[in-house]
Design a protein around this motif. Sequence first.
Motif, PDB file in Angstrom:
ATOM      1  N   UNK A 347       0.845  -1.207   0.000  1.00 46.26           N
ATOM      2  CA  UNK A 347       0.000   0.000   0.000  1.00 46.26           C
ATOM      3  C   UNK A 347       0.877   1.252   0.000  1.00 46.26           C
ATOM      4  N   UNK A 348       2.128   1.110   0.404  1.00 42.30           N
ATOM      5  CA  UNK A 348       3.102   2.196   0.235  1.00 42.30           C
ATOM      6  C   UNK A 348       2.926   3.392   1.158  1.00 42.30           C
ATOM      7  N   UNK A 349       3.285   4.570   0.647  1.00 46.35           N
ATOM      8  CA  UNK A 349       3.366   5.785   1.462  1.00 46.35           C
ATOM      9  C   UNK A 349       2.089   6.132   2.236  1.00 46.35           C
ATOM     10  N   UNK A 350       0.887   6.064   1.629  1.00 42.14           N
ATOM     11  CA  UNK A 350      -0.314   6.429   2.418  1.00 42.14           C
ATOM     12  C   UNK A 350      -0.438   5.583   3.679  1.00 42.14           C
ATOM     13  N   UNK A 351      -0.127   4.289   3.568  1.00 41.26           N
ATOM     14  CA  UNK A 351      -0.181   3.406   4.734  1.00 41.26           C
ATOM     15  C   UNK A 351       0.883   3.822   5.751  1.00 41.26           C
ATOM     16  N   UNK A 352       2.098   4.006   5.274  1.00 43.03           N
ATOM     17  CA  UNK A 352       3.211   4.355   6.167  1.00 43.03           C
ATOM     18  C   UNK A 352       2.919   5.653   6.921  1.00 43.03           C
ATOM     19  N   UNK A 353       2.369   6.631   6.202  1.00 42.24           N
ATOM     20  CA  UNK A 353       2.075   7.917   6.856  1.00 42.24           C
ATOM     21  C   UNK A 353       1.035   7.775   7.956  1.00 42.24           C
ATOM     22  N   UNK A 354       0.001   6.974   7.691  1.00 37.85           N
ATOM     23  CA  UNK A 354      -1.034   6.762   8.706  1.00 37.85           C
ATOM     24  C   UNK A 354      -0.444   6.039   9.925  1.00 37.85           C
ATOM     25  N   UNK A 355       0.419   5.059   9.658  1.00 36.99           N
ATOM     26  CA  UNK A 355       1.068   4.319  10.754  1.00 36.99           C
ATOM     27  C   UNK A 355       1.867   5.290  11.627  1.00 36.99           C
ATOM     28  N   UNK A 356       2.634   6.158  10.967  1.00 31.69           N
ATOM     29  CA  UNK A 356       3.451   7.114  11.724  1.00 31.69           C
ATOM     30  C   UNK A 356       2.587   8.073  12.540  1.00 31.69           C
TER      31      UNK A 356
END
Lengths: 407, 407
Positions: A347-356
Amino acid sequence: MNSQNNTEQQNTSEYNRARVLQYIYHHDVVSRAQVAKALHLTPAALSKISNHLLDSGAITETGSLKGRSKRRSIGLAVNTEQHQVLGVKFARSLIQIGLFDLAGNSKSIWVDQATDYPTPADAVESVRTLIHSILRKFPKIMAIGIAVPGPYLKNIGHTAVVSSMQQWREVNFRNEFEHAFDVPVIIEQDARAGVLAQYLFAHTQDDSLAYYLLGEGIGLGVIDHGNVIDGALGSATEIGHVSIDVNGRPCECGNVGCLERYCSAVAIHDTLNELGSGTGSEAIVPNSADLTHNEACAALFERAEAGDERAKELVERIGTYVGYGCVTICNAFNPSRIVIGDIVAQAGTPLLERVREVVAERVLPEIANSTTIELSGLPTDAAVTGAAAVAIMHILDHPSKFFATAT
Amino acid sequence: MNSQNNTEQQNTSEYNRARVLQYIYHHDVVSRAQVAKALHLTPAALSKISNHLLDSGAITETGSLKGRSKRRSIGLAVNTEQHQVLGVKFARSLIQIGLFDLAGNSKSIWVDQATDYPTPADAVESVRTLIHSILRKFPKIMAIGIAVPGPYLKNIGHTAVVSSMQQWREVNFRNEFEHAFDVPVIIEQDARAGVLAQYLFAHTQDDSLAYYLLGEGIGLGVIDHGNVIDGALGSATEIGHVSIDVNGRPCECGNVGCLERYCSAVAIHDTLNELGSGTGSEAIVPNSADLTHNEACAALFERAEAGDERAKELVERIGTYVGYGCVTICNAFNPSRIVIGDIVAQAGTPLLERVREVVAERVLPEIANSTTIELSGLPTDAAVTGAAAVAIMHILDHPSKFFATAT
């Protein structure tokens, strides 16, 4: 000296030889003086060990290094290209086999659909036959690493539960594989294999490291100050079965509210199917029921990237749950780096940003700010790379088993 | 040999000396042959090290042992009675200081109410003065271990959050204590100190061990195959802030649904106060608001033992939440033994039985059946014993710092 003392002497040699080989491996190229200093060995002792490793072909000399004292010294490096391992990854529906050199460079990958076989036993038989033919073709293969879904009970040899694929519990991996070939076979839980791959191949320099595997199941492997966290039975760091809601969704493992029930590829696929399995407007991914878990997730992430609002919302919701898992990882293991990999990580960046975001909200600032969270930089088949890492770690731990001298 | 090589040689000696001392400590009495074999040392190397440790007074010879070969050999043991340490335990409202020998036997305990001081800084000052006077009276004290509530950021020196007592965050324990005395001071999170006490003094023989501290806060210390799990900042195994319900009660740490919010002594005291703080029939413990957390819990457990149905129900509910924590400990750390200690553990068998029920319900049978869950067998002041264990571990890790020879 009696024979017992001889054995002690041999054990001591092997123990120090393994430490030296590991140190050289982790530092790519080092001088003898560096190794001796780091490992508290006298120059004479180190010289004896490094000569043995050179004679047996485990390491090579690589030109000269410029030291701080301005004296040039010969560099030592592990002979990674001359030796190979096989990595085998069993997932719920997919079996991958990869050929690697000792540096973790992939040479060939073979893929098999486990779901094409009537029973897991048939899949195992087919994999064994394939491995035999690969071993005949590639005589440099020294060891085989196998990665299996957790919770894997290492001392018994089978997985304790495989959500949505209970049949695999019947397979005793140790019985099926450990003595099947002329080279040693080492079996490990998949996320623990993944963290070893990050540790050996990704050159993060971190020795407090977590690999958060978001695949058909959710797994975790943790290295704490250089030690892999194993647990008494080898089933520690089972983040997928840590509850995030003691009153939540029941899980096949007996627990309630397991993280795996909310954001694994299987859980995401279930959600897509529930939203609408036909081609109607209610479906985010039309005919998702006909797809594999991997395909269904890939289709969702593609839609989200294309701007589909409902797909974006679902990816954000998945990221929130993945984030809750990260909060638990921070509080339970406090690694300096969490590497997210496998199917759902696509899922890439959108997923990573939400996780952060979730971690920033829910973890103590001092801990959150000192924890790097990132997507795996290893190729998408990192899991099979992890299986190779398991074999390579075993070789580095037991040099004399693999590198013999004429003397 | 140049000076660098001399340093290497010294490091090597110290490294092996520590390994030998630790091995002897953990095995009470052993022969030289046993130590050499276990640690992969040649008999000559071991002889040199053990002679050094004997000369410095770290170990003694203790009669003869009968070996398997029927040859008698001299036993080696750590000289535990000739040396002492001080253990200091900071809890939210109570400060305890204990004098111990190296085997962990308690000689004296001093207790101080931290809440009697206007600020934590005053409490710190008072403790420092008391320690100075103790050191003058007991010259055999070699080191001081301090146990503080987690999450403790070891490299910075302060606790990251102390639920219901945020003022303690202002205290930098390293600055306040590390250089205050003539003997070394080592500071550790309280539950990690507790697991060291279990490991050193309770003789469980388990090297995959968890200490689950149910005090004013909830803490956890884990030893995995002999290694203490620390995390990058020293704030791993913070089970008290692992969420059991991502939509649950908010916590001061920023997380939601932290275990600590449901079954710590503070949470239990809050519940008792909410049920009725007066003497009315709604109160399980009358006038609970006037009691300390410890007293309020003790009163509840007394009522439950006396047969009060509502008290028994509340203890069962507490046991359920403690059990949820145990389920997470099994899945996250898979220790072979979970030792439950501190204030809430005083609820005794009814609590333990409920915890075991929850684990049997929610943990995979193979893992649940191989995990021993028990109440701490160490004295109730186990936490201060843990602080002593921290000091003793430091001594065992750095023998040359504490045991000097004439040569």
